[in-house]
Design a protein around this motif. Sequence first.
Motif, short mmCIF file in Angstrom:
data_model
loop_
_atom_site.label_atom_id
_atom_site.label_comp_id
_atom_site.label_asym_id
_atom_site.label_seq_id
_atom_site.Cartn_x
_atom_site.Cartn_y
_atom_site.Cartn_z
N LYS A 45 132.35 37.14 43.64
CA LYS A 45 132.04 37.90 44.36
C LYS A 45 130.80 38.22 44.08
O LYS A 45 129.67 37.22 44.06
N PRO A 46 130.13 38.49 45.79
CA PRO A 46 128.46 38.85 46.08
C PRO A 46 127.71 38.93 45.21
O PRO A 46 127.83 39.96 44.79
N MET A 47 126.52 38.06 45.22
CA MET A 47 125.23 38.34 43.98
C MET A 47 126.00 38.16 43.36
O MET A 47 125.08 37.88 42.30
N SER A 48 126.93 37.36 42.61
CA SER A 48 127.37 36.55 41.15
C SER A 48 126.55 35.30 41.06
O SER A 48 126.57 34.62 40.01
N TYR A 49 125.80 34.77 42.03
CA TYR A 49 125.69 33.23 42.02
C TYR A 49 124.63 32.49 42.70
O TYR A 49 123.96 32.70 44.44
N LEU A 50 123.56 32.20 42.31
CA LEU A 50 122.34 32.70 43.23
C LEU A 50 120.90 31.94 42.67
O LEU A 50 120.04 31.92 42.11
#
Length: 519
Positions: A441-446
């Motif tokens: 999911k976007p924004m779940s790995y930063l």
Amino acid sequence: MLPIAATYLLAALLVLIYIWCRYTYGYWKRNKIPYMTPLPLIGNMGVMFTMKNSFYLYLSDVYKDVKMSKAAAVGIYILNRPALVLREPELIKSVLIKEFLKFANRSAGCDPHNDPMGWNNLFFIRNPQWKDLRTKITPVFTTGKIKQMYPLMSEIGTELEAHLNSYAKTNDAFVTEVKEVCALFTTDMIATIAFGVKANSLVNPNGEFRTQGRKLLTFTLRRAIDFFIAFFVPKWVSTLRIKIFTTEFSSFLRGTISHVMELREKSKATRNDLIDVLVSLKEEAVAKGEYNAQLQDMLTAQAAVFLSAGFETSSSTMTFTLYELSKRPDLQERLRNEICEAFVAEQGKMSYETINNLPYLGMVVDEVLRLYPVLPYLDREHLPKEGERQFDLKPFYDYTVPVGMPVYIPIFGIQRDPEFWPNPNTFDPERFNAENKKTHKPMSYLPFGTGPRNCIGSRIGLLQSKLGLVHILKNHYVTTCEKTPSEITFDPLSIVLSYKEGIYLKFINDKRYARNVKQ
């Protein structure tokens, strides 16, 4: 007994304090935003005052608090100052990407007069100066420039092998504290690719480069207070003369950078490194008649953050990788087979293209960065331009974020959220195979942030970590020993992800691999 007048005065004072606290710490309730219950005067910073926990782990606790599981954002208090912790991916995306210009600055700050190296470096510098500086520094980190640096990096990898072999002269197995070995390697790496200096930390662990780096990021109580003020009450940095970079470190780096730049200017040599960029910036300023001591401090500041961030982040990533692999010999065997086959295929060497395209090595490092993001949270300050519409939390809440409010993104908590990552505390590189990556999911790995102010050195940092791991695992495998911690205890004084005590592992010289690789 107190005189009656004094008693009334004390009672009135207590009533005023009570009213002030009720009003101040009722901010989030009045604005109908979910919030963590504060304590009078210290707000939600109790964990830091008691040193029970670090701020980033507290943010993780806020993120995973059961009562906040449906909250898009959570209100907290930095002492008496309201701040927001974002949980909803869409809000995070807005702050870091869509509405970036309203959040271009970090909420942390440095003293421009007492700590010019802190104030002027790319990490802390404020917009619009940040945008101009980033544009000028970016050429150091292009793929082409990094590829040109790769032979120099490989030389340090070979020196790391020699260093490990020196441990094993009389024995095929030895126990050592891993972080220090990795930090010696990354210090030498940054010194050579950024400054054109041979630091020789692997040969002399007490050399000046490593000694200064060790001091800079050793979080004593005094240093923890400095960082606390810079990151959470930056209005006090000038009054209290707070420094991110100590006087000793600043003096060392000023002397080193001035000397190296002078040599580079005289020789006219080109190494495609940071010094080339700094020399170019200096020449540009001289031509315009704008060169002065302040500009030289700005140039040195870039070297300071490059050195401190460069050796610490990559060495921590290497350390956590070896720690996780020591507990999973099956996964370590798979990775070592991949590494050995690559060396054999290229007659004992490994090209830039190959190391960047080893699939399992990439999966392992990505998973380590999920579990152990070195910068475990992001901070931003809401600062729209005058007359510009302020950011709001709609459609989640009918709330407009005030100018100057700090906003925090709890990377550590997000990357261990079971909603995004099943069995989140389990080390599982398969999460990052080609098929599974499509489902993230976007924004779940930063681990490096995202958006315009993401980590400028992410590619070179990843390459450093991979190169170090390749040269360690080429002829060694690592196992746990009696001194290996069963679980990592993070240092509550640190603002980066740092374990409280050393990680000791056993290194075993694997002759089977040494025979197979043609030197």
